[in-house]
Design a protein around this motif. Sequence first.
Motif, short mmCIF file in Angstrom:
data_model
loop_
_atom_site.label_atom_id
_atom_site.label_comp_id
_atom_site.label_asym_id
_atom_site.label_seq_id
_atom_site.Cartn_x
_atom_site.Cartn_y
_atom_site.Cartn_z
N HIS A 137 0.85 -1.20 0.00
CA HIS A 137 0.00 0.00 0.00
C HIS A 137 0.88 1.25 0.00
N ILE A 138 1.96 1.21 0.77
CA ILE A 138 2.88 2.35 0.83
C ILE A 138 3.69 2.45 -0.46
N LEU A 139 4.16 1.30 -0.97
CA LEU A 139 5.04 1.31 -2.15
C LEU A 139 4.30 1.67 -3.43
N SER A 140 3.04 1.24 -3.55
CA SER A 140 2.33 1.42 -4.82
C SER A 140 0.95 2.02 -4.65
N GLY A 141 0.64 2.57 -3.48
CA GLY A 141 -0.64 3.24 -3.28
C GLY A 141 -1.79 2.26 -3.19
N GLN A 142 -2.97 2.74 -3.51
CA GLN A 142 -4.17 1.93 -3.34
C GLN A 142 -4.24 0.77 -4.32
N LEU A 143 -3.60 0.90 -5.48
CA LEU A 143 -3.56 -0.23 -6.40
C LEU A 143 -2.72 -1.36 -5.82
N GLY A 144 -1.60 -1.02 -5.18
CA GLY A 144 -0.80 -2.04 -4.51
C GLY A 144 -1.56 -2.71 -3.39
N TRP A 145 -2.34 -1.94 -2.65
CA TRP A 145 -3.22 -2.46 -1.60
C TRP A 145 -4.21 -3.47 -2.19
N ASN A 146 -4.82 -3.10 -3.31
CA ASN A 146 -5.79 -3.96 -3.97
C ASN A 146 -5.17 -5.28 -4.42
#
Length: 944
Positions: free
Chosen positions: A147-156
Amino acid sequence: MIHRPLLSLLLVVFLSKGLFGQNTAASTNPPSIKWQSLETEKVKVLFPKGLENEANRIASLTRYIDENNKASIGDKNYKITVLLHGKSMYPNAFVTTSPFRSEFFGTPLQDWSIIGPNEWLDLLAVHEYRHALQFSNADRGVTKIFHILSGQLGWNVASNLSIPDWFWEGDATLSETLQTPSGRGRLPSFSEEQRALFEADRMYRYQTIRNGSFVKRLPSHYPLGYTMNLYAREHFGNDIWKNIIKDAGAYRRLYYPFNGALKRHIGMNSKKLYKASFKDLKSDYDSLLSKTELISFENISQPTKKLVTYYAFPHIESKGSYLALKSSRKETEKVVRLTNKGSEETLFSMGITNNSILSYGENKIVWLENQTNPRWENEDFSIVMSYDIKSGKKEKIRSKTKAIFAAVTHNDLKLLTVELTENQEYKLLIGDFYDSTEAKELSNSQNWAIAYPTFDTKGDLYYLAKKNGQIAIVRHDLKSDKQVLISPWMTQSLSELAIGKSHVYVRAGFSGIDNIYALPKTGGEFKKITSVKVGAMMPAVNEEEDLLLFANSTNTGQFISKQEITTHTANSVEIQDLNEMRIYNAVNNLSENQNILNKAPETNLTVKDYKGYFSDLKIHSWGISNSESSLSSIGAVEVNIEVDDYLEVNKISPFYAYNFNENASSGGLNYSYGKFATILNLGYTFRERNVIGIKDRPLAFNENELRVGLSLPLSWITGNYFWGSKVAANVRSISFLDGNQKDGWKNPSSNLVDVAFSLSSLRQRAMQNLQSKFGIEMKGRTAQSFSGEKANLMNFQMALLLPSFARNHGITISGGIQKEAFENGYQINDTFNYPRGFRITDNDQVRKLAFDYKLPLIYPDFGFWGLTYLKRLRANLFYDFGQLYGGTRSFNTQSTGIELRLDQTSLNVIDLPVGIRLGYRVQDPFTTSNNPLPKTFVELIIGN
């Protein structure tokens, strides 16, 4: 050292930007909508003016759940924005994380056997908010890092890789069942496929059920997940999933973290949980059937052994002749005529529709098809279609309506439609069959939800009504315009009506299995007419009311059966509340089982005009992507930042890229504004360039590019065909900066106009079809400099899709032409689809003609250690002919071969076809003694 599963996750998260990103803003809502907003501490609702009550209800329910019903999933609860759409007629809802939001589409699913008595928006609020809580509580450990490294797309991506889809949907469905009077877990149709497998003595492996099949009728991940979720809560405690999700989201075990969390907390993995939960479910229904007296029937359409086939909405045309809707894994929906002798005749094919219900008159068949707004995806309509049985004429009798049901009177003279307005008002309109100008609106003063309108032979109108989470059967007196209840209100699920001389026949799940029941037209007791093992549905009766037709469910589909009607000897039934039925004891006995719909307080939150197109811009995702949008070759890598608003009006994309082919960097900013029909696109790029020029001179220089353009995307439906088109025009200004100027090379600017278009028309496909039976796809591009360095390009490509000898086979004939002088001072990026086995880009002109024959080979339905699950192996036989021109010379190329593709699911999550191309260069003018090329070539294929 990076653990391999973690490295795979890194690649998937970063490369997902290139796989799933959308390059431009393109609002799907008409600009005429007056958006408003209200919010609580944890939910902000955006909605069109006029839906204030519905928005307050959503806010109230989600607040109540947040305060009282989240213990079983965890205490984390990120604030989410909910978009409520009023103009769409597509029944759907979803939660996504980029940006974090949920979208509700206000038109309900028209199949009440699937949604039951719950109000549609109540159901969505409970179900979708559970997804929001799931995402919030999975955001831990490794998921939080991404989530930190790639934002909400990484979270998803990290969340969906660690937690299987059956948990997401099964847990949300269990929540809606526990927190409402009904919920899908208490509807017989929800477990229909599972019980059909039990009856056929089929117990497929977990991987098969988990990943689905092209050839087997299997339960989706919704009932699969519900059954497994329910078993775990029943046997290991109501809050057992809270810790499992916590550990899985944190990736306490890197390889299949969810399985590791399951084993840690309940002592079994997904496979063992699947077997145990299905064994429990089978035991419950075996016990129910052991106490059930079955009633014999006769099949009209014989159940198939292999091909999954569905017959629906039967009608008795005459003695020994019947009509029904038919579809299969090989064919889309069509209406057929059946006989007692087993013959079958096709009458007509049905167009694309959300609602396949047929209404029969004496000589007319009426149904609905979809109609879309070409530019605004979230505004669509219905078309009322008619078929004349005697003449065979198929025609449109209403267009651009908001009809969700349509019914014709027995004498074919009048048409009734049930319409749902943008403000959630149900209207009944009745008028002349062909002329709607004098249509009369019938009374519905309490705004009951209305479904399955049906006329008897005398012209009397009957339908199902819903209010406050209960359903009743209603007779509408057309003379007095009054609604008369002929059944009590109940939480049981009712759907699909047939009207006889003295009784109303309805599908109901009174016993826990769907069957056909009869109720006197004057009211009274329900009597059980059918008694089958899996499910009887969609009743039809003859005028004499002594013959019943219905669709009977099996493990290979649904088939038409017939049975004599004996209402005078049929058994009366006692109707129980769903919370009292023994078959639902497992869910009814959970501690969280309490109806919250009447507990959530009414709210009257402050409503504001929404003007957040710019103030609500969110920097939501960032990361590394392959700018070539291809997994098979990475020529450049981009670092992107994604900025959007919730209504997709604005999109800002700053980026930095490195081109490995030129060993050069670039950076820039793209912006698009999509509120209106035409989308505005602006962009700036600074590039370093290292290229080979004329006479093989190495050239190093920098360039600036400014872009401004307009684009117009359109999509619409006509009958059986999906249409799409896009036109884009851009002005590009390219300025060359501080390059090496050896040998008198100059670095002038170049200004050009770049225009592109695409158009496609594709017939809807059945599940196994490899391509549309008929279709056409074309795209073209022309670019021309108007000042500065010379640049011009013309590109046109087209494909024609045709049927073949077998239903799942397909033929494609494609071709194209591209012209661009190699000596032009500025070369435009080359997107031509060259003949397979050749890519000769230094040409002035290229032409191509290709033939493809596609066919399925085998359906393995087999997996390997959770790494891949193989669903289908298919082949494509190809032949390509090409002509290339350079200066005064021309060359012909020919290649042929076979492409083998596996439709497979990686890690039980990613559906990604992979394959290999085995080719032979039949004619190769470029092979010389100094430049030998093998006659054969082998290439990896990833994607369709």
